[in-house]
Design an enzyme around this catalytic site. Sequence first.
Site, mmCIF file in Angstrom:
data_model
loop_
_atom_site.group_PDB
_atom_site.id
_atom_site.type_symbol
_atom_site.label_atom_id
_atom_site.label_comp_id
_atom_site.label_asym_id
_atom_site.label_seq_id
_atom_site.Cartn_x
_atom_site.Cartn_y
_atom_site.Cartn_z
ATOM 1 N N ASP A 127 -15.133 -3.459 -1.414
ATOM 2 C CA ASP A 127 -14.192 -3.246 0.138
ATOM 3 C C ASP A 127 -15.979 -3.200 0.732
ATOM 4 O OD1 ASP A 127 -12.316 -3.196 -1.066
ATOM 5 O OD2 ASP A 127 -12.452 -0.609 -1.899
ATOM 6 N N ASP A 186 0.690 -1.407 -0.263
ATOM 7 C CA ASP A 186 0.330 0.092 0.140
ATOM 8 C C ASP A 186 1.100 1.247 0.205
ATOM 9 O OD1 ASP A 186 -1.655 -1.329 -0.061
ATOM 10 O OD2 ASP A 186 -2.924 -1.079 2.063
#
Length: 245
Positions: free
Chosen positions: A131, A10
Amino acid sequence: MSFTIYPAIDIRGGKCVRLFQGDYAQETVYGESPLDVAKQWVAQGAKWLHLVDLDGAKAGQPVHAELVLSIARSVDVPVQIGGGIRTLEDVAAYLEGGVARVIIGTAALENRAFMEQALSRYGNQIAIGLDCRKGFVATRGWLETSDVKAEDLARELVQLGAETFIYTDISRDGTLTGPNIEEIVSLARATGKQVIASGGVSVEQDLFALANYAADGVGGAIVGKALYTGAIDLAQTLVRMNGSV
């Protein structure tokens, strides 16, 4: 179907970080150079890498595209990228630049025309990022939650040609509390397509538990914090998994 472990990288501010439950205010930096981190995971046997442009997800457009493409060109395994990909130009720039698969999240819910075009043109090089909070799809870097159920959206997108979904339970992401296996398997069975699990993987046993459902369509798991804290040793896990999956 085989089962793949995707080490997560990330990117925020040009560094490799992890967030707690997607909260930008709860960040831990695990590496100054995402490229060095990528090479580390490949050296340990990773067959895929999962990259997220966190700044891009928040901005609604790619922010670290050059860094992502540099990583894709520098490693000899395929790379997938998500975060702020909202246009065909974004998709084309990544795929033509060396990325193997792009992940579309917010736009899958908010821009159906774009999704139709992207899936029609690029097919299985597109993954849909679902998500979710309590089964409902969140958007815009997890900052907003919709009233759309993940399975309903996934079924619609299958009709448009979607082949791969990435299911993230936001409440478990970065928490090391275990993946939401029930919902992941349910999504795979409901769509008949590949689902990659994300969020909550904390120990090696979580990966084996998910791999038990490979035949149902659970094609892999994205692992972040557990790798960075040493809770899971990637090289050792891959050796054991290759002997049983």
